[in-house]
Design an enzyme around this catalytic site. Structure first.
Site, PDB file in Angstrom:
ATOM      1  N   THR A  86      29.171  -0.386  36.311  1.00  0.00           N
ATOM      2  CA  THR A  86      31.152   0.177  36.572  1.00  0.00           C
ATOM      3  C   THR A  86      31.210  -0.816  37.903  1.00  0.00           C
ATOM      4  O   THR A  86      30.573  -1.275  38.315  1.00  0.00           O
ATOM      5  CB  THR A  86      31.009   1.855  37.399  1.00  0.00           C
ATOM      6  OG1 THR A  86      31.099   2.244  36.795  1.00  0.00           O
ATOM      7  CG2 THR A  86      32.063   1.701  37.760  1.00  0.00           C
ATOM      8  N   ARG A 114      33.037  10.441  25.036  1.00  0.00           N
ATOM      9  CA  ARG A 114      32.746  10.143  25.813  1.00  0.00           C
ATOM     10  C   ARG A 114      33.231   9.875  27.045  1.00  0.00           C
ATOM     11  O   ARG A 114      33.394   8.786  26.782  1.00  0.00           O
ATOM     12  CB  ARG A 114      31.062  10.847  26.189  1.00  0.00           C
ATOM     13  CG  ARG A 114      30.593  11.145  27.855  1.00  0.00           C
ATOM     14  CD  ARG A 114      30.104   9.440  28.509  1.00  0.00           C
ATOM     15  NE  ARG A 114      29.683   9.903  29.515  1.00  0.00           N
ATOM     16  CZ  ARG A 114      29.974   9.408  30.327  1.00  0.00           C
ATOM     17  NH1 ARG A 114      30.304   7.978  30.732  1.00  0.00           N
ATOM     18  NH2 ARG A 114      29.649   9.351  32.143  1.00  0.00           N
ATOM     19  N   VAL A 115      34.118  10.323  27.879  1.00  0.00           N
ATOM     20  CA  VAL A 115      34.595  10.250  28.575  1.00  0.00           C
ATOM     21  C   VAL A 115      34.086  10.386  30.127  1.00  0.00           C
ATOM     22  O   VAL A 115      33.745  11.881  30.205  1.00  0.00           O
ATOM     23  CB  VAL A 115      36.415  10.062  29.015  1.00  0.00           C
ATOM     24  CG1 VAL A 115      36.679  10.011  30.012  1.00  0.00           C
ATOM     25  CG2 VAL A 115      37.112   9.517  27.835  1.00  0.00           C
ATOM     26  N   ASP A 117      34.016   9.673  34.842  1.00  0.00           N
ATOM     27  CA  ASP A 117      34.890  10.185  36.090  1.00  0.00           C
ATOM     28  C   ASP A 117      35.520   8.707  36.626  1.00  0.00           C
ATOM     29  O   ASP A 117      36.378   8.995  36.999  1.00  0.00           O
ATOM     30  CB  ASP A 117      34.087  10.436  37.169  1.00  0.00           C
ATOM     31  CG  ASP A 117      33.138   8.836  37.592  1.00  0.00           C
ATOM     32  OD1 ASP A 117      32.208   8.599  36.402  1.00  0.00           O
ATOM     33  OD2 ASP A 117      33.201   8.576  38.522  1.00  0.00           O
ATOM     34  N   THR A 136      31.465   5.331  41.597  1.00  0.00           N
ATOM     35  CA  THR A 136      29.887   4.783  40.118  1.00  0.00           C
ATOM     36  C   THR A 136      29.139   5.758  40.190  1.00  0.00           C
ATOM     37  O   THR A 136      28.989   6.492  41.495  1.00  0.00           O
ATOM     38  CB  THR A 136      29.466   3.363  40.730  1.00  0.00           C
ATOM     39  OG1 THR A 136      28.999   3.015  39.913  1.00  0.00           O
ATOM     40  CG2 THR A 136      28.294   3.389  41.918  1.00  0.00           C
ATOM     41  N   GLY A 139      28.878  10.040  36.013  1.00  0.00           N
ATOM     42  CA  GLY A 139      30.242  10.333  35.655  1.00  0.00           C
ATOM     43  C   GLY A 139      29.891  11.901  35.628  1.00  0.00           C
ATOM     44  O   GLY A 139      30.778  12.551  36.049  1.00  0.00           O
TER      45      GLY A 139
HETATM   46  N1  ASP Z   1      30.775   6.281  36.579  1.00  0.00           N
HETATM   47  C1  ASP Z   1      30.831   5.760  35.018  1.00  0.00           C
HETATM   48  C2  ASP Z   1      30.760   6.749  34.408  1.00  0.00           C
HETATM   49  O1  ASP Z   1      30.054   7.915  34.465  1.00  0.00           O
HETATM   50  C3  ASP Z   1      29.259   4.895  34.927  1.00  0.00           C
HETATM   51  C4  ASP Z   1      29.278   4.051  36.302  1.00  0.00           C
HETATM   52  O2  ASP Z   1      29.583   4.320  37.556  1.00  0.00           O
HETATM   53  O3  ASP Z   1      28.810   3.084  35.779  1.00  0.00           O
HETATM   54  O4  ASP Z   1      31.251   6.942  33.051  1.00  0.00           O
END
Ligand code: ASP
Length: 221
Positions: A86, A114-115, A117, A136, A139
Site C-alpha cells: 500500500t 474483496r475490499v 481497510d 497499511t 485490512g
Molecule cells: N491494507 C491493505 C488491504 O488490506 C493492504 C496493504 O496495506 O498493503 O487491502
C-alpha cells in the site's frame, strides 16, 4: 482501492474494487471534485473513470512479471504470501490544514470483490482538523478496529508518535499479531509512525524541503 480525505471539512472520497484504472487515487480525487457522492465501487467506478476522462486499461496490465512468477510459485506449493504494498500519505499545509490519502492493490492473492481497510474512512484512512492518518497491513484486522480513527482520537491529547503507539497497542490487545502499520500527522505538524510488520518504509519532507527516509520506524515492538 483508494481514499482521499480532507481534514478541514472532514470529507472523504473513495473507490474500491476498481479493475481498469492504473492510479486509483486520481479517480478518488475526481470523485471529490466532479461528483456529489463519496464512494464508487467495481464496474460503476470504472465507468465513472471513463466518463471523467481517465484512460481505462486492461486489468492484465496491472500484473507485473515478478508478481505473476511469484504467484505461480505459490500456487505450485499451495502457499499464500504475506506482505502488502500500500501507499499512504499524510500532509499539512501552511495554514495547518490536514489531509490523508491511501491507495492499494490490496493483499496478495485477494479474492475478486474483496475490499480492504484503505477505502474505508476511519479504518485505513482518516483526516479531521486535529490529525490525518493512513494505515497499511492486513485490512481485515484494521477495519474491525478503525485503526486510523483510534489514532486520530488519541492525537487530540497525545503527541503524534505516542498516539500511533497507543492506537497500535489497542489493536494488539485484540489481535496479537495484527500485521499493521500506521502513519499520522497532527495539527502542529508532528509525525508519528509505527508498525507491527517487519518493515515499513517511510519518507517525509519538512517545511524547508528537506527529505528524510527510514526503512523502519518501530514505535511499538
Ligand atoms: N491494507 C491493505 C488491504 O488490506 C493492504 C496493504 O496495506 O498493503 O487491502
Amino acid at each position: 482501492d483508494a481514499l482521499i480525505a480532507d481534514g478541514t471539512t472532514v470529507q472523504f472520497e473513495a473507490v474500491a474494487a476498481v479493475r481498469r484504472v492504473k492510479n486509483t487515487i486520481r479517480l478518488a480525487r475526481l470523485v471529490m471534485t466532479e461528483t456529489n457522492n463519496c464512494f464508487f465501487v467495481a464496474d460503476g467506478a470504472d465507468q465513472l473513470a471513463d466518463k471523467l476522462g481517465i484512460p481505462l486499461i486492461a486489468n492484465v496490465e496491472l500484473i507485473t512479471d515478478k508478481e505473476l512468477a511469484q504467484f505461480r510459485e505459490r500456487a505450485k506449493a499451495a502457499q499464500t504470501r504475506k506482505g502488502t504494498g500500500t501507499v499512504g500519505a499524510v500532509a499539512i499545509d501552511a495554514q495547518g490544514r490536514l489531509a490523508a490519502a491511501t491507495s492499494t492493490g490490496g493483499i496478495p492473492d485477494k479474492k475478486k470483490g474483496r475490499v480492504g481497510d484503505s477505502p474505508i474512512f476511519g479504518a485505513g484512512t482518516y483526516a479531521n482538523p486535529d490529525a490525518a492518518a493512513s494505515a497499511t497491513g492486513q485490512g481485515e484486522n484494521i477495519m474491525r478496529f478503525f485503526l486510523c480513527k483510534e489514532a486520530a482520537d488519541r492525537a487530540c491529547h497525545l503527541a503524534a508518535p505516542e498516539a500511533v503507539v497507543r492506537a497500535m497497542d489497542f489493536l494488539v490487545q485484540h489481535i496479537p499479531l495484527p500485521e499493521a502499520g500506521i502513519i499520522l500527522i497532527d495539527a502542529q505538524g508532528n509525525l508519528g509512525a509505527t508498525h507491527t510488520t517487519n518493515a515499513m518504509p517511510i519518507a517525509w519532507v519538512d517545511e524547508d524541503g528537506e527529505i528524510g527516509a527510514s526503512m523502519t520506524m518501530r514505535g511499538w515492538a
